[in-house]
Scaffold this active site. Structure first.
Site, short mmCIF file in Angstrom:
data_model
loop_
_atom_site.label_atom_id
_atom_site.label_comp_id
_atom_site.label_asym_id
_atom_site.label_seq_id
_atom_site.Cartn_x
_atom_site.Cartn_y
_atom_site.Cartn_z
N GLU A 20 12.98 60.64 48.49
CA GLU A 20 12.46 61.77 47.74
C GLU A 20 11.10 61.37 47.21
O GLU A 20 10.89 61.15 46.02
CB GLU A 20 13.41 62.14 46.60
N GLU A 34 2.10 61.44 46.95
CA GLU A 34 2.79 60.33 46.29
C GLU A 34 3.17 59.25 47.30
O GLU A 34 4.21 58.61 47.18
CB GLU A 34 4.01 60.83 45.51
#
Length: 923
Positions: free
Chosen positions: A486, A495
């Protein structure tokens, strides 16, 4: 749940405060001073003019006495709350500097008094002489920069019509001009007079992104239903509902929206229920909207507990809780139910926040806990994990166990899901589960859950994935069959998801053509679109460095704020292009294995991780506007057809060419598939808010403009960082002839033979949210809900019989446009400004002096004087007419002309965040 919308009343004839006025309204709109003060000022002015030639003196205006005030100074002892109406008889646009100075002093005195007695909002009449708009804006700007507005406890609102049917965006242009000259002052808002005719959707979307503090509803826009009660047409009901959904998130200081009724005394004898029936009907609409908002919240939020499996890991990047964490350190253990309620209210506040960097920054327990509300996301992950394990379950047994890797588990929600699925399938005994968590504090939490919940079946590693290099034995590396992660940010790839997953591919899978490792998610695509968001620009313009965006203190402007991407949470914005463009995708496992294997070498990571939008960067903008930045979304395919999407509902997507897009893989079987599809937001998905790449200087564009957005993702393996750079260019197409092109030289233009078509503006989503509320509202008091049920045949306010196109049943039979509604609000005379000399309500100074052009003095002439950008429509039209007339003469000896559309650059922004100087993501 109740929205921050309140109902106010403007009594008849600007009368002084009367204790007998209805107290069922949340606000009363009254002038701050009365006619006595006006007459005194007029006398002082006349005396000053008469004797000013004798002495070099300044015009002194005294403050009003008690009998000259419409709102008494002891309002805390009254049953009403107030909104102040500034004097409309002063002339801010007058050519005489003495008159302008008098106008400023009156405004200063009234605003100072309003602040003293605790009034939060004052409303100013619109400019009436647009040829001297600069005088009006200079006085408004001077007032806003005075000490009265420095502490942000008072806001100044300018009243304008919502739109003009002759030029729908004319009043917005007027407002935009005033707002820009005042440098996006945080204390400046707008009050909109709602018209009785239907407002175009693109106009409503524009105003939904503006700081609208009041909606002005004249009784003339109401119509009567079969029960003889006043109701609104459906389009105006929807308009109020749209502003209610914004929930005052478009206001920096006030945090509430007022609906002000005026003129209700005119027709109170012709309707059932009298004056209060208007209030009851508006409250009925607001209660209905509150119910829908509450239902949406209940469907998307579940109670938080330490045992919940719906938690977000440390890589979720909505960033909402990043700002709330500092105020709740004492409650970071999350054991208080009261704290849960506070957290949810804070999450709904409008915010601009820096994107999270979980790979380099340690997130707190408070952040993990708040993201555990998103049950939708983890239900989708659970479905994807279940399908993947079910598909491969027969390949593994005790001698050949299944190896599962969970990256960045945070507090363990994905481990919960995976463990339970394996337990249900009776596969725990021949499955190895590895969980790698870099956050040492979250690692302790996982150890505790491993002992209490997972029977020590999970191999938990506290390490950076780039530094972890285990081996199954001395001669064989560890191969994972399923990798669950995730690592998605608000832009998907912001990210380090591509870099981290590629590291897994290179070191922990059978890298190459025979790679059968399943990745969840297996692909991610990023999307951008230009947006209009003056609130975002205003926030960044006033935001100090290294402080919360919601800090209401004055600060010096910092250009660095515009050199960074931000997470845009619950701040209104409008997508101004006809489509949202997909710009790049990442797939896992990575592509080009054939090339890698055949060359027997490792592909350069720069080729995998460096991306740009050049393949799909053009946008069509139909209506004039200002572009404040570029909004970013993502979609992620978890497994098979299970996807996550942050794209606004019912959006038209222009896909990138097939080599850049992951969506083509899911549509290539369709012979009719083209490069556009429709996508929507995953229902009730809450973990991510969109990312925005702001522009330091907004791009002003005209109707039918083409915009090119240049956005790049840059990878530096030596400095070990990722960063984004962006800028934009705008173009228009001019209609030219080959003759004019032969006779004139043009620089920096390109020609095309195709017409530029534009689509309708893309719809965008507004998050509904709650916040703090006033205790004084009467909406839920003394109401019989059965009276207002919409499906009841005996409903007094049932409007099923109202035809939106029927204009014959309005309470005021005469046609009243929105400008007349504004004039009525401020008790201005009619637009031609002709007045009797004995009329006490006339302006002190006649706006129609002989030195001015009469045609430019009325408020209805905004379409010719308020534009701040060049509009080529009329020029193109005249040129087309000339070309058409001359084309008829070609057979009589004239040289034949060919119409050519010439592309002309109209604007370009700076390149932002060069070399990642202001914002980068460390590897």
């Amino acid at each position: 749940m109740q929205s921050n919308v309140y109902v106010g009343l403007k009594p008849a004839n600007n009368e002084d405060y009367n204790p007998n006025l209805p107290d069922e309204f949340d606000y009363l709109l009254l002038p701050l001073t009365n006619n006595r003060y006006k007459l005194k000022v007029r006398s002082i002015y006349n005396s000053f003019i008469k004797h000013s030639h004798q002495h070099d003196q300044e015009l002194i205006i005294p403050e009003p006495q008690l009998q000259e005030l419409s709102i008494p100074p002891f309002i805390e002892n009254l049953n009403h709350s107030f909104i102040g109406l500034l004097s409309s008889w002063i002339e801010l646009e007058n050519n005489d500097p003495i008159i302008r100075d008098l106008a400023y002093k009156i405004l200063y005195i009234e605003c100072n008094y309003a602040k003293f007695i605790g009034i939060k909002q004052v409303i100013l009449a619109p400019p009436r002489n647009l040829t001297n708009l600069n005088y009006y804006t200079q006085i408004v700007s001077k007032l806003l920069n005075s000490n009265i507005f420095q502490d942000l406890n008072l806001i100044l609102s300018i009243s304008l019509p919502l739109f003009e049917d002759s030029e729908p965006l004319a009043t917005w242009e007027l407002w935009n001009t005033i707002r820009k000259i005042c440098n996006y002052n945080k204390s400046l808002t707008i009050s909109l007079a709602v018209p009785k005719i239907k407002t175009p959707s693109f106009v409503i979307k524009r105003w939904l992104s503006e700081p609208v503090s009041s909606l002005l509803l004249s009784s003339s826009i109401f119509t009567k239903n079969n029960h003889n009660y006043p109701v609104l047409n459906k389009f105006n009901q929807n308009l109020i509902s749209n502003f209610q959904k914004i929930n005052a998130n478009n206001l920096l200081n006030l945090n509430e929206l007022s609906i002000i009724l005026h003129g209700i005394e005119k027709n109170s004898n012709d309707i059932k229920g009298g004056k209060l029936s208007y209030l009851e009907y508006i409250n009925f609409l607001l209660r209905k909207g509150d119910s829908l908002m509450l239902l949406a919240e209940e469907n998307s939020i579940e109670p938080m507990s330490d045992n919940t499996t719906n938690s977000n890991n440390n890589t979720t990047s909505s960033g909402i809780t990043n700002a709330t964490n500092t105020d709740n350190n004492n409650n970071s253990n999350g054991n208080s139910n009261n704290n849960n309620i506070i957290c949810l209210e804070q999450l709904n506040l409008p915010r601009l926040l820096p994107p999270l960097k979980p790979h380099s920054n340690m997130l707190t327990n408070f952040i993990y806990k708040n993201f555990e509300n998103d049950k939708i996301k983890y239900n989708l992950y659970e479905n994807a994990i279940n399908r993947a394990i079910y598909d491969i379950r027969f390949k593994f047994y005790k001698e050949n166990p299944l190896n599962i890797l969970i990256l960045g588990p945070g507090r363990g929600p994905l481990i919960d899901k995976t463990y339970q699925i394996l337990k249900d399938l009776k596969m725990l005994d021949f499955t190895n589960i590895y969980a790698i968590e870099k956050n040492s504090n979250a690692f302790l939490y996982l150890q505790n859950k491993n002992f209490n919940n997972w029977n020590n079946k999970i191999k938990i590693i506290n390490s950076d994935i780039f530094h972890w290099n285990p081996t199954k034995d001395k001669n064989e590396k560890l191969i994972f069959n399923l990798c669950i992660s995730e690592l998605l940010g608000s832009f998907g790839c912001n990210e380090l998801s591509p870099e981290i997953l590629y590291h897994i591919e290179r070191n922990f899978t059978s890298y190459g053509n025979d790679n059968d490792t399943i990745f969840i998610p297996n692909s991610c695509s990023s999307y951008i679109a230009p947006i209009f968001s003056p609130l975002m620009y205003q926030y960044l313009l006033n935001k100090p460095l290294n402080s919360n965006i919601t800090n209401n203190t004055n600060s010096n402007f910092s250009e660095d704020n515009f050199e960074k991407p931000w997470v845009l949470h619950n701040l209104p914005y409008t997508i101004v292009s006809s489509k949202i463009n997909e710009i790049w995708s990442f797939k896992h496992p990575m592509q080009n294995y054939n090339t890698i294997q055949s060359s027997n070498s490792v592909i350069n990571p720069i080729e995998l991780f460096n991306k740009n939008s050049n393949s799909n960067n053009d946008f069509k903008i139909k209506h004039k506007c200002e572009i404040h930045g570029f909004i970013g979304y993502f979609t992620a395919n978890l497994y098979e057809n299970i996807t996550l999407s942050t794209i606004p509902t019912d959006s038209t997507i222009k896909l990138a060419p097939s080599q850049y897009s992951s969506i083509y893989d899911h549509h290539q079987h369709n012979e009719d598939f083209n490069n556009t599809i429709n996508l929507s937001h995953t229902v009730n998905l809450k973990s991510w808010s969109p990312i925005v790449f702001p522009l330091r200087q907004p791009l002003t564009v005209t109707d039918d403009t083409e915009l090119l957005i240049y956005l790049s993702r840059n990878y530096d393996r030596f400095d070990k960082k990722i960063w984004y750079e962006w800028y934009g260019e705008s173009f228009v197409y001019l209609v030219m002839s080959n003759l004019s092109l032969n006779n004139h030289s043009h620089n920096n233009t390109t020609s095309t033979s195709n017409n530029t078509n534009t689509d309708k503006n893309n719809r965008h989503s507004h998050r509904t949210s709650g916040s703090s509320y006033l205790d004084k509202t009467k909406r839920l008091q003394n109401c019989n809900e059965e009276q207002f049920k919409g499906n009841d045949e005996n409903d007094d306010y049932n409007d099923d019989d109202i035809d939106d196109d029927d204009d014959t049943n309005f309470l005021n039979g005469e046609h009243e446009n929105a400008w007349q509604s504004v004039n009525d609000m401020h008790d201005l005379v009619n637009s031609n400004m002709k007045m009797n000399s004995n009329d006490d309500n006339k302006p002190t100074f006649n706006l129609l002096s002989t030195s001015r052009n009469h045609n430019n003095n009325t408020v209805n002439n905004t379409t010719t004087t308020t534009t701040t950008t060049t509009n080529n429509k009329s020029t193109n039209s005249n040129h087309n007419n000339r070309l058409n007339n001359r084309s008829n003469l070609t057979d009589e000896g004239y040289e034949e002309e060919e119409i050519i559309h010439t592309k002309v650059r109209t604007g370009v922004s700076l390149l932002h965040n060069v070399s990642g100087k202001h914002f980068n993501i460390p590897l």
